[in-house]
Design an enzyme around this catalytic site. Structure first.
Site, PDB file in Angstrom:
ATOM      1  N   CYS A  64      14.587  59.466  15.679  1.00  0.00           N
ATOM      2  CA  CYS A  64      13.882  59.675  14.412  1.00  0.00           C
ATOM      3  C   CYS A  64      14.539  60.789  13.603  1.00  0.00           C
ATOM      4  O   CYS A  64      15.002  61.785  14.166  1.00  0.00           O
ATOM      5  CB  CYS A  64      12.436  60.094  14.671  1.00  0.00           C
ATOM      6  SG  CYS A  64      11.480  58.988  15.710  1.00  0.00           S
ATOM      7  N   CYS A  65      14.544  60.603  12.309  1.00  0.00           N
ATOM      8  CA  CYS A  65      14.866  61.667  11.363  1.00  0.00           C
ATOM      9  C   CYS A  65      14.117  61.336  10.079  1.00  0.00           C
ATOM     10  O   CYS A  65      13.384  60.343  10.022  1.00  0.00           O
ATOM     11  CB  CYS A  65      16.372  61.829  11.159  1.00  0.00           C
ATOM     12  SG  CYS A  65      17.200  60.501  10.266  1.00  0.00           S
ATOM     13  N   TRP A  66      14.290  62.148   9.043  1.00  0.00           N
ATOM     14  CA  TRP A  66      13.477  61.991   7.835  1.00  0.00           C
ATOM     15  C   TRP A  66      13.569  60.580   7.277  1.00  0.00           C
ATOM     16  O   TRP A  66      12.558  59.941   6.996  1.00  0.00           O
ATOM     17  CB  TRP A  66      13.868  63.039   6.808  1.00  0.00           C
ATOM     18  CG  TRP A  66      12.899  63.129   5.671  1.00  0.00           C
ATOM     19  CD1 TRP A  66      13.172  62.900   4.358  1.00  0.00           C
ATOM     20  CD2 TRP A  66      11.514  63.458   5.732  1.00  0.00           C
ATOM     21  NE1 TRP A  66      12.048  63.073   3.589  1.00  0.00           N
ATOM     22  CE2 TRP A  66      11.001  63.417   4.422  1.00  0.00           C
ATOM     23  CE3 TRP A  66      10.645  63.787   6.767  1.00  0.00           C
ATOM     24  CZ2 TRP A  66       9.680  63.688   4.123  1.00  0.00           C
ATOM     25  CZ3 TRP A  66       9.319  64.050   6.467  1.00  0.00           C
ATOM     26  CH2 TRP A  66       8.855  63.999   5.164  1.00  0.00           C
ATOM     27  N   LEU A 108      10.741  59.275   9.670  1.00  0.00           N
ATOM     28  CA  LEU A 108       9.549  60.121   9.702  1.00  0.00           C
ATOM     29  C   LEU A 108       8.860  60.153   8.347  1.00  0.00           C
ATOM     30  O   LEU A 108       7.657  60.383   8.248  1.00  0.00           O
ATOM     31  CB  LEU A 108       9.930  61.543  10.121  1.00  0.00           C
ATOM     32  CG  LEU A 108      10.488  61.695  11.526  1.00  0.00           C
ATOM     33  CD1 LEU A 108      11.042  63.103  11.717  1.00  0.00           C
ATOM     34  CD2 LEU A 108       9.434  61.376  12.570  1.00  0.00           C
TER      35      LEU A 108
END
Length: 149
Positions: A64-66, A108
């Site tokens: 996960c990342c932004w 996210l």
């Protein structure tokens, strides 16, 4: 199943992901912002989770990342890892079926709790296609990892 999970941010939806995976009976190893004293940057954390899959320390990864894009790119740099950025259940189902994806990349920024559950349902219910064309495509990915032929 052993699942490596990474996130570059300690967001509520990332914590919900950990809880949901454990509730489903998976053994979870966290990386990045979800693990004390770990490097949280998306390239490092997603890379670590992907390496766990490649080194047989995990069966699958969720990175996960932004936006999910960076985590997906980082995971896909690890040979043997096929990460798919999925924002909905249909894409997750297809990634498992047609691409034999072994790493799920999530944003996210756009992910809500209910959509997370739908994506995980589709991901874990999915299985790789046994159709010759689909198997040939996945096998070709291994050849592409070796560089130009």
């Amino acid at each position: 199943m052993r699942i490596a999970v990474s996130s570059d941010m300690d967001e509520p939806v990332a914590r919900q992901l950990l809880d949901e995976l454990r509730r489903r009976g998976h053994t979870v190893t966290a990386y990045g912002a979800l693990r004390a004293d770990d490097r949280a940057d998306w390239a490092w954390s997603a890379g670590a989770a992907a390496r766990a899959v490649a080194d047989d320390g995990a069966d699958q990864a969720v990175v996960c990342c932004w936006t999910g894009t960076g985590a997906s790119i980082a995971a896909n740099k690890v040979p043997g890892v096929r990460a798919a950025l999925c924002g909905d259940a249909y894409t997750a189902e297809g990634a498992r079926k047609w691409n034999d994806a072994n790493a799920l990349a999530l944003s996210l920024r756009t992910l809500s709790g209910p959509v997370l559950v739908e994506i995980l349902d589709a991901w874990f219910c999915g299985a790789p296609s046994q159709e010759p064309e689909d198997k040939d495509n996945v096998a070709h990915l291994g050849a592409l990892e070796g560089g130009p032929s």
